[in-house]
Scaffold this motif. Structure first.
Motif, mmCIF file in Angstrom:
data_model
loop_
_atom_site.group_PDB
_atom_site.id
_atom_site.type_symbol
_atom_site.label_atom_id
_atom_site.label_comp_id
_atom_site.label_asym_id
_atom_site.label_seq_id
_atom_site.Cartn_x
_atom_site.Cartn_y
_atom_site.Cartn_z
ATOM 1 N N LEU A 10 67.726 44.793 22.577
ATOM 2 C CA LEU A 10 68.975 44.028 22.512
ATOM 3 C C LEU A 10 68.805 42.780 21.655
ATOM 4 O O LEU A 10 69.703 42.402 20.898
ATOM 5 N N LEU A 11 67.650 42.125 21.769
ATOM 6 C CA LEU A 11 67.382 40.960 20.931
ATOM 7 C C LEU A 11 67.204 41.364 19.482
ATOM 8 O O LEU A 11 67.707 40.693 18.569
ATOM 9 N N GLU A 12 66.497 42.454 19.267
ATOM 10 C CA GLU A 12 66.246 42.907 17.903
ATOM 11 C C GLU A 12 67.538 43.285 17.192
ATOM 12 O O GLU A 12 67.656 43.112 15.969
ATOM 13 N N GLN A 13 68.524 43.763 17.953
ATOM 14 C CA GLN A 13 69.795 44.175 17.359
ATOM 15 C C GLN A 13 70.911 43.160 17.600
ATOM 16 O O GLN A 13 72.088 43.454 17.412
ATOM 17 N N ASN A 14 70.524 41.963 18.029
ATOM 18 C CA ASN A 14 71.434 40.819 18.104
ATOM 19 C C ASN A 14 72.511 40.962 19.172
ATOM 20 O O ASN A 14 73.713 40.849 18.907
ATOM 21 N N PHE A 15 72.049 41.191 20.400
ATOM 22 C CA PHE A 15 72.917 41.111 21.573
ATOM 23 C C PHE A 15 72.300 40.114 22.555
ATOM 24 O O PHE A 15 71.868 40.475 23.657
ATOM 25 N N ALA A 48 75.598 46.766 30.426
ATOM 26 C CA ALA A 48 75.171 47.048 31.802
ATOM 27 C C ALA A 48 73.942 46.212 32.133
ATOM 28 O O ALA A 48 72.906 46.325 31.467
ATOM 29 N N VAL A 49 74.066 45.381 33.161
ATOM 30 C CA VAL A 49 72.994 44.455 33.530
ATOM 31 C C VAL A 49 72.988 44.282 35.043
ATOM 32 O O VAL A 49 73.936 44.640 35.736
ATOM 33 N N GLU A 50 71.903 43.687 35.528
ATOM 34 C CA GLU A 50 71.866 43.137 36.874
ATOM 35 C C GLU A 50 71.563 41.656 36.743
ATOM 36 O O GLU A 50 70.558 41.271 36.127
ATOM 37 N N ASN A 51 72.431 40.822 37.281
ATOM 38 C CA ASN A 51 72.240 39.376 37.216
ATOM 39 C C ASN A 51 71.348 38.967 38.384
ATOM 40 O O ASN A 51 71.823 38.723 39.493
ATOM 41 N N ALA A 52 70.040 38.936 38.118
ATOM 42 C CA ALA A 52 69.050 38.746 39.171
ATOM 43 C C ALA A 52 68.449 37.350 39.107
ATOM 44 O O ALA A 52 68.609 36.607 38.129
ATOM 45 N N VAL A 53 67.728 37.005 40.169
ATOM 46 C CA VAL A 53 66.962 35.762 40.238
ATOM 47 C C VAL A 53 65.487 36.102 40.052
ATOM 48 O O VAL A 53 64.968 36.995 40.724
ATOM 49 N N GLY A 54 64.838 35.431 39.138
ATOM 50 C CA GLY A 54 63.426 35.694 38.886
ATOM 51 C C GLY A 54 62.849 34.663 37.948
ATOM 52 O O GLY A 54 63.563 33.773 37.460
ATOM 53 N N PRO A 55 61.549 34.768 37.664
ATOM 54 C CA PRO A 55 60.899 33.770 36.799
ATOM 55 C C PRO A 55 61.517 33.673 35.413
ATOM 56 O O PRO A 55 61.461 32.615 34.776
ATOM 57 N N ASP A 56 62.140 34.786 34.950
ATOM 58 C CA ASP A 56 62.704 34.800 33.605
ATOM 59 C C ASP A 56 64.223 34.682 33.607
ATOM 60 O O ASP A 56 64.874 34.963 32.607
ATOM 61 N N ALA A 57 64.793 34.263 34.739
ATOM 62 C CA ALA A 57 66.248 34.142 34.805
ATOM 63 C C ALA A 57 66.738 33.048 33.857
ATOM 64 O O ALA A 57 66.101 32.005 33.695
ATOM 65 N N PHE A 58 67.893 33.299 33.243
ATOM 66 C CA PHE A 58 68.461 32.258 32.384
ATOM 67 C C PHE A 58 68.970 31.111 33.255
ATOM 68 O O PHE A 58 69.318 31.292 34.412
ATOM 69 N N ARG A 59 68.976 29.917 32.679
ATOM 70 C CA ARG A 59 69.150 28.694 33.466
ATOM 71 C C ARG A 59 70.424 27.937 33.074
ATOM 72 O O ARG A 59 70.861 28.005 31.917
ATOM 73 N N PRO A 60 70.995 27.194 34.019
ATOM 74 C CA PRO A 60 72.075 26.280 33.665
ATOM 75 C C PRO A 60 71.589 25.276 32.619
ATOM 76 O O PRO A 60 70.457 24.787 32.690
ATOM 77 N N GLY A 61 72.426 25.011 31.655
ATOM 78 C CA GLY A 61 72.086 24.049 30.605
ATOM 79 C C GLY A 61 71.499 24.677 29.362
ATOM 80 O O GLY A 61 71.414 24.005 28.328
ATOM 81 N N GLU A 62 71.085 25.947 29.450
ATOM 82 C CA GLU A 62 70.598 26.614 28.243
ATOM 83 C C GLU A 62 71.736 26.802 27.249
ATOM 84 O O GLU A 62 72.913 26.867 27.623
ATOM 85 N N VAL A 63 71.378 26.900 25.977
ATOM 86 C CA VAL A 63 72.346 27.228 24.934
ATOM 87 C C VAL A 63 71.934 28.550 24.305
ATOM 88 O O VAL A 63 70.778 28.724 23.903
ATOM 89 N N ILE A 64 72.858 29.477 24.260
ATOM 90 C CA ILE A 64 72.623 30.793 23.683
ATOM 91 C C ILE A 64 73.557 30.962 22.494
ATOM 92 O O ILE A 64 74.763 30.706 22.602
ATOM 93 N N THR A 65 73.005 31.381 21.379
ATOM 94 C CA THR A 65 73.832 31.705 20.226
ATOM 95 C C THR A 65 74.218 33.178 20.324
ATOM 96 O O THR A 65 73.358 34.061 20.338
ATOM 97 N N THR A 66 75.502 33.436 20.408
ATOM 98 C CA THR A 66 76.015 34.785 20.655
ATOM 99 C C THR A 66 75.968 35.633 19.394
ATOM 100 O O THR A 66 75.684 35.151 18.292
ATOM 101 N N ARG A 67 76.272 36.915 19.560
ATOM 102 C CA ARG A 67 76.321 37.829 18.416
ATOM 103 C C ARG A 67 77.307 37.343 17.367
ATOM 104 O O ARG A 67 77.071 37.502 16.160
ATOM 105 N N LYS A 68 78.392 36.736 17.794
ATOM 106 C CA LYS A 68 79.406 36.250 16.849
ATOM 107 C C LYS A 68 78.944 35.016 16.093
ATOM 108 O O LYS A 68 79.546 34.632 15.094
ATOM 109 N N GLY A 69 77.866 34.367 16.574
ATOM 110 C CA GLY A 69 77.382 33.150 15.937
ATOM 111 C C GLY A 69 77.832 31.885 16.620
ATOM 112 O O GLY A 69 77.367 30.790 16.267
#
Length: 459
Positions: free
Chosen positions: A188-193, A279-300
């Protein structure tokens, strides 16, 4: 034209079938006068008037001679849906007296919906009554699509995770000659999702984007998108226990989109179909995404994570961007997106948002015809201020004001201007038992979506 295999609740065997009179209160009075005195007395003693949702068995010399089903709005399939469990278990019935074609189709549809019980993990306590009839192909397909939604939503996440959603899409593609593509895990990262990956990366089950293609290249291009959050803990912004209890249903949008795609293919609607399900599961774990992060979306566009529990719009924004890249003529998404829509409209009335008045009016009109309603809500663009971020192009959440509106406005940022788009914020659930509507997963506005597409594309 009929299915070779009848839906549950139907039989081709008329042996021993008793007459079933389907009457509303207006017709009942005249029918009653044609009955023998003993039958009239029987009905009067029970104070039966054929009120909507009622049923009564008629006495005969050998026991049950027949039955009367009381109905209200004959255009509403649910007016008949109480019958399979109001009549004796496994009993066989044959319609007495004529119904016009529309009412007959609604009777068949309601009987099929009313015969449903979720049976994956336990055998139902009783069987539905059987109607000796062969529904039309379209009615059978509508029943099958609606019950698929119920089954998928009712299935716990351990048996309905991202892989099982993929399996369901693959089964539909194989059944109808479609092609399936899946992008999973770090690909998904390699194909920009990036947002789909971010939401799903903490789960032990890989997130994925599921794409089904079907139809002729020169047909009008329809894109369907469905939110496939197979379980939503809320992420690090953890939901309370009561808010998490039924989050197996958070893939209800994907269930609706998949089922509608199945209808489109089964009924050979003259479109070129692209179905997109993140299709995902929004789980809690060591690699969970965090409040305050900034993600650049596929649209830019850069998105600041205000709340990890506003994850549905994150996976949908990359999916919508991808769907728009396919250059469809119409795009429709389904999502169990906000509690705010339920507070505003309750559980039975999905919130419809659209940037196109014609598309919205077509769906509203189809909802009226099928008694499978939607309610249009405003894309009030001044409320984009509630998605303001100080460090990114926008935030994924913010104020508690107008929650379903701001969620729709967020999604609209990822839809190409001028492309007719509709977004349905749907509950996909019955909180309690009602005739024809058992507690649990539910298909809402699926039948009206199909009717709208038929009208729009000349099916």
């Amino acid at each position: 034209m009929t299915h070779p295999s009848l839906p549950t609740g139907f039989t081709s065997d008329t042996t021993g079938a008793r007459p079933l009179h389907v009457l509303d209160t207006a017709a009942f009075a005249a029918w009653r006068e044609t009955q023998p005195e003993a039958v009239r007395a029987w009905l009067d003693n029970q104070q039966f008037t054929a009120a909507a949702g009622s049923a009564v068995l008629l006495p005969g010399t050998d026991g049950i001679a027949g039955a009367v089903l009381g109905v209200g709005d004959r255009a509403d399939a649910y007016a008949y849906a109480h019958a399979p469990f109001a009549l004796p278990a496994g009993s066989r019935w044959q319609l007495a007296g004529g119904l016009d074609a529309d009412a007959l189709a609604n009777l068949h549809l309601g009987w099929g919906l009313g015969s449903y019980r979720f049976a994956r993990y336990r055998t139902p306590t009783r069987a539905p009554a059987q109607l000796a009839a062969a529904p039309a192909q379209e009615v059978c397909d509508l029943i099958a699509a609606s019950l698929r939604v119920r089954d998928w939503v009712n299935t716990p996440t351990e048996d309905m995770g991202p892989q099982q959603l993929e399996d369901a899409a693959r089964a539909l593609a194989d059944a109808h000659g479609g092609a399936l593509e899946v992008i999973a895990g770090d690909e998904l990262l390699e194909q920009n999702f990036p947002t789909i990956h971010a939401v799903g990366r903490a789960s032990h089950r890989a997130p994925r984007l599921i794409v089904l293609r079907w139809g002729k290249a020169d047909a009008p291009h329809l894109a369907l998108v469905g939110k496939g959050v197979c379980f939503d803990t809320g992420g690090l912004d953890l939901k309370p226990a009561d808010g998490m209890r039924n989050m197996k249903k958070d893939m209800g949008g994907a269930a609706h989109a998949l089922a509608l795609a199945g209808l489109v293919m089964a009924q050979q609607l003259p479109v070129r179909l692209t179905l997109v399900v993140p299709a995902v599961e929004n789980a809690v774990g060591p690699d969970a995404f965090r409040p305050g992060e900034v993600i650049t979306t596929r649209k830019g566009l850069s998105v600041e994570i205000d709340n990890t529990d506003a994850e549905g719009r994150l996976i949908l924004c990359d999916a919508l961007t991808y769907a728009c890249e396919q250059k469809p003529a119409t795009i429709i998404d389904f999502a169990t997106l906000t509690g705010a829509a339920r507070i505003a409209l309750g559980p039975d009335l999905p919130a419809l948002f659209s940037n196109d008045d014609t598309l919205a009016q077509q769906w509203l009109a189809a909802g009226d015809r099928t008694r499978d309603p939607v309610w249009r809500m405003p894309l009030w663009r001044p409320y984009l201020r509630y998605l303001h971020s100080g460090i990114a192009d926008l935030a994924n959440a913010g104020s508690r004001m107008a929650g379903s509106v701001t969620a729709a406005l967020y999604l609209e940022r990822f839809v190409d201007p001028g492309l007719p788009w509709a977004h349905l914020d749907v509950y996909a659930w019955n909180d309690g038992e009602r005739p024809g509507r058992p507690a649990g997963g539910e298909a809402l506005a699926l039948r009206s979506a199909w009717a709208m597409l038929k009208a729009r594309y000349g099916g």
